[in-house]
Motif scaffolding. Sequence first.
Motif, PDB file in Angstrom:
ATOM      1  N   ARG A 122      35.064   0.833 -33.782  1.00 39.40           N
ATOM      2  CA  ARG A 122      33.874   1.499 -33.684  1.00 39.40           C
ATOM      3  C   ARG A 122      33.797   2.525 -35.167  1.00 39.40           C
ATOM      4  O   ARG A 122      32.797   2.810 -35.465  1.00 39.40           O
ATOM      5  CB  ARG A 122      34.155   2.709 -32.635  1.00 39.40           C
ATOM      6  CG  ARG A 122      33.836   2.034 -31.397  1.00 39.40           C
ATOM      7  CD  ARG A 122      32.326   1.543 -31.034  1.00 39.40           C
ATOM      8  NE  ARG A 122      31.240   2.323 -31.201  1.00 39.40           N
ATOM      9  CZ  ARG A 122      30.342   2.127 -31.893  1.00 39.40           C
ATOM     10  NH1 ARG A 122      30.123   1.413 -32.534  1.00 39.40           N
ATOM     11  NH2 ARG A 122      29.416   3.328 -31.969  1.00 39.40           N
ATOM     12  N   ALA A 123      34.962   2.761 -35.703  1.00 34.81           N
ATOM     13  CA  ALA A 123      35.049   3.711 -36.949  1.00 34.81           C
ATOM     14  C   ALA A 123      34.505   2.717 -38.066  1.00 34.81           C
ATOM     15  O   ALA A 123      34.000   3.098 -39.167  1.00 34.81           O
ATOM     16  CB  ALA A 123      36.416   3.804 -37.302  1.00 34.81           C
ATOM     17  N   LEU A 124      34.341   1.333 -38.093  1.00 32.66           N
ATOM     18  CA  LEU A 124      33.764   0.514 -38.933  1.00 32.66           C
ATOM     19  C   LEU A 124      32.251   0.248 -38.489  1.00 32.66           C
ATOM     20  O   LEU A 124      31.661  -0.611 -39.233  1.00 32.66           O
ATOM     21  CB  LEU A 124      34.558  -0.781 -39.280  1.00 32.66           C
ATOM     22  CG  LEU A 124      36.007  -0.410 -39.692  1.00 32.66           C
ATOM     23  CD1 LEU A 124      37.028  -1.781 -39.553  1.00 32.66           C
ATOM     24  CD2 LEU A 124      35.880  -0.037 -41.272  1.00 32.66           C
ATOM     25  N   GLY A 125      31.880   0.845 -37.471  1.00 28.40           N
ATOM     26  CA  GLY A 125      30.433   0.707 -37.143  1.00 28.40           C
ATOM     27  C   GLY A 125      30.114  -0.771 -36.239  1.00 28.40           C
ATOM     28  O   GLY A 125      29.122  -1.155 -36.017  1.00 28.40           O
ATOM     29  N   ALA A 126      31.252  -1.391 -35.822  1.00 25.18           N
ATOM     30  CA  ALA A 126      31.047  -2.506 -35.054  1.00 25.18           C
ATOM     31  C   ALA A 126      30.616  -2.090 -33.379  1.00 25.18           C
ATOM     32  O   ALA A 126      31.159  -1.034 -33.140  1.00 25.18           O
ATOM     33  CB  ALA A 126      32.004  -3.490 -35.084  1.00 25.18           C
ATOM     34  N   ARG A 127      29.802  -2.980 -32.997  1.00 27.10           N
ATOM     35  CA  ARG A 127      29.870  -2.812 -31.461  1.00 27.10           C
ATOM     36  C   ARG A 127      31.199  -3.412 -30.769  1.00 27.10           C
ATOM     37  O   ARG A 127      31.873  -4.545 -31.232  1.00 27.10           O
ATOM     38  CB  ARG A 127      28.479  -3.400 -30.797  1.00 27.10           C
ATOM     39  CG  ARG A 127      27.324  -2.941 -31.377  1.00 27.10           C
ATOM     40  CD  ARG A 127      26.184  -3.556 -30.728  1.00 27.10           C
ATOM     41  NE  ARG A 127      26.088  -5.082 -30.946  1.00 27.10           N
ATOM     42  CZ  ARG A 127      25.402  -6.071 -30.365  1.00 27.10           C
ATOM     43  NH1 ARG A 127      24.405  -5.449 -29.327  1.00 27.10           N
ATOM     44  NH2 ARG A 127      25.215  -7.365 -30.451  1.00 27.10           N
ATOM     45  N   VAL A 128      31.247  -2.894 -29.693  1.00 28.62           N
ATOM     46  CA  VAL A 128      32.590  -3.400 -28.903  1.00 28.62           C
ATOM     47  C   VAL A 128      32.373  -3.776 -27.419  1.00 28.62           C
ATOM     48  O   VAL A 128      31.554  -2.757 -26.715  1.00 28.62           O
ATOM     49  CB  VAL A 128      33.738  -2.122 -29.049  1.00 28.62           C
ATOM     50  CG1 VAL A 128      34.834  -2.618 -28.345  1.00 28.62           C
ATOM     51  CG2 VAL A 128      34.144  -2.044 -30.485  1.00 28.62           C
ATOM     52  N   ALA A 129      32.606  -4.733 -27.014  1.00 24.39           N
ATOM     53  CA  ALA A 129      32.810  -5.037 -25.423  1.00 24.39           C
ATOM     54  C   ALA A 129      34.288  -5.200 -25.187  1.00 24.39           C
ATOM     55  O   ALA A 129      35.114  -5.911 -26.032  1.00 24.39           O
ATOM     56  CB  ALA A 129      31.752  -6.256 -25.129  1.00 24.39           C
ATOM     57  N   GLY A 130      34.532  -4.875 -23.702  1.00 24.41           N
ATOM     58  CA  GLY A 130      35.819  -5.078 -23.583  1.00 24.41           C
ATOM     59  C   GLY A 130      35.830  -5.690 -22.002  1.00 24.41           C
ATOM     60  O   GLY A 130      35.291  -5.361 -21.253  1.00 24.41           O
ATOM     61  N   ILE A 131      36.713  -6.594 -21.790  1.00 21.87           N
ATOM     62  CA  ILE A 131      36.866  -7.350 -20.482  1.00 21.87           C
ATOM     63  C   ILE A 131      38.507  -7.512 -20.045  1.00 21.87           C
ATOM     64  O   ILE A 131      39.065  -7.935 -20.871  1.00 21.87           O
ATOM     65  CB  ILE A 131      36.153  -8.771 -20.482  1.00 21.87           C
ATOM     66  CG1 ILE A 131      34.962  -8.851 -21.017  1.00 21.87           C
ATOM     67  CG2 ILE A 131      36.383  -9.209 -19.238  1.00 21.87           C
ATOM     68  CD1 ILE A 131      34.411 -10.236 -21.123  1.00 21.87           C
ATOM     69  N   ALA A 132      38.827  -7.083 -18.972  1.00 24.96           N
ATOM     70  CA  ALA A 132      40.204  -6.894 -18.624  1.00 24.96           C
ATOM     71  C   ALA A 132      40.061  -7.746 -17.463  1.00 24.96           C
ATOM     72  O   ALA A 132      39.300  -7.945 -16.617  1.00 24.96           O
ATOM     73  CB  ALA A 132      40.586  -5.383 -18.140  1.00 24.96           C
TER      74      ALA A 132
END
Length: 263
Positions: free
Chosen positions: A210-220
């Motif tokens: 996020r600090a680098l401006g990328a979008r994040v998705a997370g799957i557990a």
Amino acid sequence: MSTSPQDAAAALAERTGVARHDVAVVLGSGWGPAADGIGEATAEVPVAELPGFTPLGAPDHRGTARSVPVGDAHALVLLGRTHLYEGHGVAQAVHAVRTACAAGARTVILTNAAGGIDPSYAVGQPVLISDHLNLTGRSPLVGPEFVDLTDAYDPGLRAAARDLDPGLVEGVYAGLPGPHFETPAEIRMLRTLGADLVGMSTVLETIAARALGARVAGIALVSNPAAGTTDEAIDHLAVLDAVHAAAERTGALLRGLVTAALA
Ligand code: R1P
């Protein structure tokens, strides 16, 4: 020798023959077989041969980076990650994600094996991460870098994932330092704090991305009931088995999410 993510990205481009990787996928414990669902790799590089990486220490974390064409774009698929408990420090735990961003990734999809705190979760069930509790006591950021984490796990990508797999539920992931599993009292505490899932990764990578401006998705992937929620002992080999068994569903979900991220 330089150890910067930019140098690692340059080496990756040279080794894979792909100048830009548009999306990155980090595969957690047991997620290796799901990688094949994303697509066929044109190159696979041991990450320890790239600047700034160390060999990965966790069992089942292969330690390679695959370049996978998806339509006109390219996905970087990282098989395994460095955990904080491996003792190399916070910067090392997020080096792969920073390298992926330096390689061009504007979306980072993070996966993990997690203990299920929410009693409605079944072993083998993927859960979309809606938010996290960073309980590592650490941040990958140094200095006045005041990153907004309100929508750390991108709402648009979460909606796309739910469209792809309508059975997906969402949950809050608590990231602890490990490497020991939690006590039943800690799990009761985490539940009170609002956690649905618990593990030893992901949160620092999300902050770095996020600090680098990328979008994040997370799957557990729920690999075991959290301590004290059943009579079962927790065993890392059983964790791996549970995640392997879900590979068909999770591989298809990853492929769909990579495609949605590129749309
Ligand atoms: C425990 O079984 C291990 O699996 C998970 C935990 O964080 C811990 O490292 O690994 P990933 O989070 O990398 O999937």
